[in-house]
Design an enzyme around this catalytic site. Sequence first.
Site, PDB file in Angstrom:
ATOM      1  N   ARG A   1       0.836  -1.209   0.000  1.00  9.73           N
ATOM      2  CA  ARG A   1       0.000   0.000   0.000  1.00  9.73           C
ATOM      3  C   ARG A   1       0.867   1.253   0.000  1.00  9.73           C
ATOM      4  NH1 ARG A   1      -3.542  -1.494   5.200  1.00  9.73           N
ATOM      5  NH2 ARG A   1      -1.595  -2.594   5.633  1.00  9.73           N
TER       6      ARG A   1
ATOM      7  N   LYS B   1       1.940   1.676   7.321  1.00  7.87           N
ATOM      8  CA  LYS B   1       2.250   0.822   8.475  1.00  7.87           C
ATOM      9  C   LYS B   1       3.083   1.560   9.509  1.00  7.87           C
ATOM     10  CE  LYS B   1       0.975  -2.493   9.314  1.00  7.87           C
ATOM     11  NZ  LYS B   1      -0.368  -2.744   9.933  1.00  7.87           N
TER      12      LYS B   1
ATOM     13  N   TYR C   1      -0.762   4.167  10.681  1.00  9.29           N
ATOM     14  CA  TYR C   1      -1.157   3.195  11.698  1.00  9.29           C
ATOM     15  C   TYR C   1       0.013   3.020  12.663  1.00  9.29           C
ATOM     16  CZ  TYR C   1      -5.274   1.736   9.077  1.00  9.29           C
ATOM     17  OH  TYR C   1      -6.485   1.716   8.444  1.00  9.29           O
TER      18      TYR C   1
ATOM     19  N   HIS D   1      -0.669   1.270  16.313  1.00  2.60           N
ATOM     20  CA  HIS D   1      -0.958   0.099  17.164  1.00  2.60           C
ATOM     21  C   HIS D   1       0.046  -0.019  18.318  1.00  2.60           C
ATOM     22  CE1 HIS D   1      -3.830  -1.232  14.166  1.00  2.60           C
ATOM     23  NE2 HIS D   1      -2.909  -1.194  13.240  1.00  2.60           N
TER      24      HIS D   1
ATOM     25  N   GLU E   1      -5.598   4.605  13.699  1.00  6.72           N
ATOM     26  CA  GLU E   1      -6.582   3.694  14.304  1.00  6.72           C
ATOM     27  C   GLU E   1      -7.258   4.234  15.554  1.00  6.72           C
ATOM     28  OE1 GLU E   1      -3.316   3.146  14.334  1.00  6.72           O
ATOM     29  OE2 GLU E   1      -2.721   2.592  16.373  1.00  6.72           O
TER      30      GLU E   1
ATOM     31  N   ASP F   1      -2.759  -7.230  15.255  1.00  8.84           N
ATOM     32  CA  ASP F   1      -2.041  -5.935  15.259  1.00  8.84           C
ATOM     33  C   ASP F   1      -2.171  -5.242  16.614  1.00  8.84           C
ATOM     34  OD1 ASP F   1      -4.700  -5.337  14.928  1.00  8.84           O
ATOM     35  OD2 ASP F   1      -4.425  -4.004  13.212  1.00  8.84           O
TER      36      ASP F   1
HETATM   37  N1  LIG Z   1      -4.545  -7.893  10.875  1.00  6.96           N
HETATM   38  C1  LIG Z   1      -4.888  -6.897  10.080  1.00  6.96           C
HETATM   39  O1  LIG Z   1      -4.380  -6.755   8.973  1.00  6.96           O
HETATM   40  C2  LIG Z   1      -5.940  -5.928  10.504  1.00  6.96           C
HETATM   41  C3  LIG Z   1      -6.358  -5.943  11.792  1.00  6.96           C
HETATM   42  N2  LIG Z   1      -7.376  -5.135  12.210  1.00  6.96           N
HETATM   43  C4  LIG Z   1      -7.729  -5.263  13.635  1.00  6.96           C
HETATM   44  O2  LIG Z   1      -8.932  -5.985  13.834  1.00  6.96           O
HETATM   45  C5  LIG Z   1      -9.420  -5.698  15.144  1.00  6.96           C
HETATM   46  C6  LIG Z   1     -10.931  -5.431  15.100  1.00  6.96           C
HETATM   47  O3  LIG Z   1     -11.163  -4.180  14.466  1.00  6.96           O
HETATM   48  P1  LIG Z   1     -12.623  -3.613  14.190  1.00  6.96           P
HETATM   49  O4  LIG Z   1     -13.538  -4.691  13.766  1.00  6.96           O
HETATM   50  O5  LIG Z   1     -12.459  -2.422  13.323  1.00  6.96           O
HETATM   51  O6  LIG Z   1     -13.067  -3.122  15.647  1.00  6.96           O
HETATM   52  P2  LIG Z   1     -14.544  -2.747  16.119  1.00  6.96           P
HETATM   53  O7  LIG Z   1     -14.371  -1.788  17.253  1.00  6.96           O
HETATM   54  O8  LIG Z   1     -15.405  -2.381  14.970  1.00  6.96           O
HETATM   55  O9  LIG Z   1     -15.117  -4.142  16.681  1.00  6.96           O
HETATM   56  C7  LIG Z   1     -14.603  -4.785  17.799  1.00  6.96           C
HETATM   57  C8  LIG Z   1     -15.718  -5.581  18.442  1.00  6.96           C
HETATM   58  O10 LIG Z   1     -15.123  -6.390  19.483  1.00  6.96           O
HETATM   59  C9  LIG Z   1     -16.069  -6.468  20.525  1.00  6.96           C
HETATM   60  N3  LIG Z   1     -15.359  -6.901  21.725  1.00  6.96           N
HETATM   61  C10 LIG Z   1     -14.486  -6.221  22.505  1.00  6.96           C
HETATM   62  N4  LIG Z   1     -14.041  -6.984  23.501  1.00  6.96           N
HETATM   63  C11 LIG Z   1     -14.635  -8.197  23.358  1.00  6.96           C
HETATM   64  C12 LIG Z   1     -14.591  -9.420  24.090  1.00  6.96           C
HETATM   65  N5  LIG Z   1     -13.808  -9.544  25.175  1.00  6.96           N
HETATM   66  N6  LIG Z   1     -15.333 -10.463  23.648  1.00  6.96           N
HETATM   67  C13 LIG Z   1     -16.125 -10.333  22.548  1.00  6.96           C
HETATM   68  N7  LIG Z   1     -16.214  -9.199  21.827  1.00  6.96           N
HETATM   69  C14 LIG Z   1     -15.483  -8.144  22.229  1.00  6.96           C
HETATM   70  C15 LIG Z   1     -16.651  -5.064  20.596  1.00  6.96           C
HETATM   71  O11 LIG Z   1     -17.881  -5.034  21.289  1.00  6.96           O
HETATM   72  C16 LIG Z   1     -16.797  -4.727  19.114  1.00  6.96           C
HETATM   73  O12 LIG Z   1     -18.068  -5.053  18.605  1.00  6.96           O
HETATM   74  C17 LIG Z   1      -8.565  -4.513  15.625  1.00  6.96           C
HETATM   75  O13 LIG Z   1      -7.533  -4.965  16.475  1.00  6.96           O
HETATM   76  C18 LIG Z   1      -7.988  -3.964  14.356  1.00  6.96           C
HETATM   77  O14 LIG Z   1      -6.808  -3.219  14.553  1.00  6.96           O
HETATM   78  C19 LIG Z   1      -8.016  -4.277  11.353  1.00  6.96           C
HETATM   79  C20 LIG Z   1      -7.616  -4.203  10.038  1.00  6.96           C
HETATM   80  C21 LIG Z   1      -6.495  -4.989   9.522  1.00  6.96           C
HETATM   81  C1  LIG Z   2      -5.120  -1.704  10.356  1.00  2.52           C
HETATM   82  C2  LIG Z   2      -3.779  -2.098   9.941  1.00  2.52           C
HETATM   83  O1  LIG Z   2      -2.869  -2.157  10.738  1.00  2.52           O
HETATM   84  C3  LIG Z   2      -3.521  -2.396   8.565  1.00  2.52           C
HETATM   85  O2  LIG Z   2      -4.405  -2.211   7.725  1.00  2.52           O
HETATM   86  O3  LIG Z   2      -2.396  -2.849   8.253  1.00  2.52           O
HETATM   87 MG   LIG Z   3       2.529  -3.991  14.278  1.00  3.55          MG
END
Ligand SMILES: NC(=O)C1=CN([C@@H]2O[C@H](COP(=O)(O)OP(=O)(O)OC[C@H]3O[C@@H](n4cnc5c(N)ncnc54)[C@H](O)[C@@H]3O)[C@@H](O)[C@H]2O)C=CC1
Ligand SMILES: CC(=O)C(=O)O
Ligand SMILES: [Mg+2]
Length: 372
Positions: free
Chosen positions: A15, A75, A94, A96, A118, A270
Site C-alpha cells: 500500500r 504501516k 497506523y 498500534h 486507528e 495488530d
Molecule cells: N490484521 C490486520 O491486517 C488488521 C487488523 N485489524 C484489527 O482488527 C481488530 C478489530 O477491528 P474492528 O472490527 O475495526 O473493531 P470494532 O471496534 O469495529 O469491533 C470490535 C468488536 O469487538 C467487541 N469486543 C471487545 N471486547 C470483546 C470481548 N472480550 N469479547 C467479545 N467481543 C469483544 C466489541 O464489542 C466490538 O463489537 C482490531 O484490532 C484492528 O486493529 C483491522 C484491520 C487490519
Molecule cells: C489496520 C492495519 O494495521 C492495517 O491495515 O495494516
Molecule cells: Mg505492528
Amino acid sequence: MHIGVPKEIKNHEYRVALTPGGVRELVARGHQVGVQAEAGIGSGYPDDAYREAGADIVADVDALWASAELILKVKEPQAEEVARLRPEQTLFTYLHLAAEETLTRGLIDSGATCIAYETVTDGLGGLPLLAPMSRVAGRMAVQAGAHSLEKAQGGAGILLPGVPGVAPAKVTVIGGGVVGENAARMALGLGAEVTILDKSLPRLEVLDHRYQGRIRTVYSTTETLEVAVRESDMIIGAVLVPGAAAPKLITRAMLGEMKPGSVLVDVAIDQGGCFETSKPTTHAEPSYVVDGIVHYCVANMPGAVARTSTQALTNATLPFVIALADKGWKRALADDAHFRAGLNVHAGQVTYTAVGEAFGLEVVSTEQILKG
Ligand SMILES: NC(=O)C1=CN([C@@H]2O[C@H](COP(=O)(O)OP(=O)(O)OC[C@H]3O[C@@H](n4cnc5c(N)ncnc54)[C@H](O)[C@@H]3O)[C@@H](O)[C@H]2O)C=CC1
Ligand SMILES: CC(=O)C(=O)O
Ligand SMILES: [Mg+2]
C-alpha cells in the site's frame, strides 16, 4: 507545507499513503509533496502518475525524510524509519502502540508528533480510519481461513460450504464489529454456518436484525467461548478495545478442546492478538501450527490487496491529511475533537491513555499539550 510519502518497507506491504489524486488536492492548496520513487507501484500507481499530479519524485530516501514536515505512511514505522524521525516532524500512519513497547519508546525518543489512524474517532462511535482496512481484513479473513483449512496447509481438509449430502463448516467470529461483520458476511456468502460472539448486546441486536437469523448471535462469556472452541472448524478473532492490547480469549489449554486441523485467524494480531498462541506472521509465511491447530496471524492483511486497500484507506485519510497540511497539527487537532483522539505521542510524551497503561508510562492529555 512539505509533505513526504515514503515507500512502505514492511514485509509484503504494497500500500501507499497517498494516491496521485490526493497529491493533486494537496498541490492545488499550495503544498509541496515528495513521493519516494516507486512508492505507489505496488498499488498500481507509477511514478509518472504522481509527477503528472504535481509531486516531486524523490529517489533518495534520506532526502525525502530530511525535507518533510509531515510524513504520511501506512504501516507503523520500522526501526530504520524510527531512527529518521525528528522532533519537528509530524507522522500520520497506523501505529498500534499498545502491542509494541519498543516502537512506543522509539517514538518517544524521536520527539516527533505521532498521530495514529486507528485511534481517530467519529461522531457515531466508530473508528473511521481503521474501518476501511477492517472491512478489507474481515473479508480476507475468510479467504485466508478457507485456504488454511486445506490439508496441505495443516488444516482438517474441509470445504467451507460442504456439498450436497455433506454439512458445511462451522465458522465462529469473536467480536462483531467491522472486521467481524465483514468476515461473517463472507462466510455466510460461501455457505458456512456462522456464529458471532460479542460482549455488546446492542451490537448483537444490530447484527441479528440485519441478518434476520441467517447469522447466529451469541453473548460472549467463558462458557460460550468454550462451546465455540469445541464446535468450530474456523474461529476468527476480531475483538477490539480501542487503543489497548487485545484480551487473550482462547488459551493454549483450550486448543486441546478444538477439532484437529481447525483454524484460528487472528485479525486482532495488530493489537497483540486475542489467542494466547498467536504471534505476528507475514504474507511470506502467513500461518503456522500449534497443537494441531492452524494459526493465521498476518498483521497487515490489507497489504496483500493493495490496489483496493490503498484506495479505501486514502478515501478516508485524505480530509485529515488536508487539515494537517493546511493548518498544522496543533490547529488541526484543536479544531476537531475526533481527530485529537489520534494523537498518541508528542515531544517525548505519551498522550493516549491505553498506551501509557500498557507500559506503565506517564500520560499527558492532548488538551494540556494544545494549551501549552
Ligand atoms: N490484521 C490486520 O491486517 C488488521 C487488523 N485489524 C484489527 O482488527 C481488530 C478489530 O477491528 P474492528 O472490527 O475495526 O473493531 P470494532 O471496534 O469495529 O469491533 C470490535 C468488536 O469487538 C467487541 N469486543 C471487545 N471486547 C470483546 C470481548 N472480550 N469479547 C467479545 N467481543 C469483544 C466489541 O464489542 C466490538 O463489537 C482490531 O484490532 C484492528 O486493529 C483491522 C484491520 C487490519
Ligand atoms: C489496520 C492495519 O494495521 C492495517 O491495515 O495494516
Ligand atoms: Mg505492528
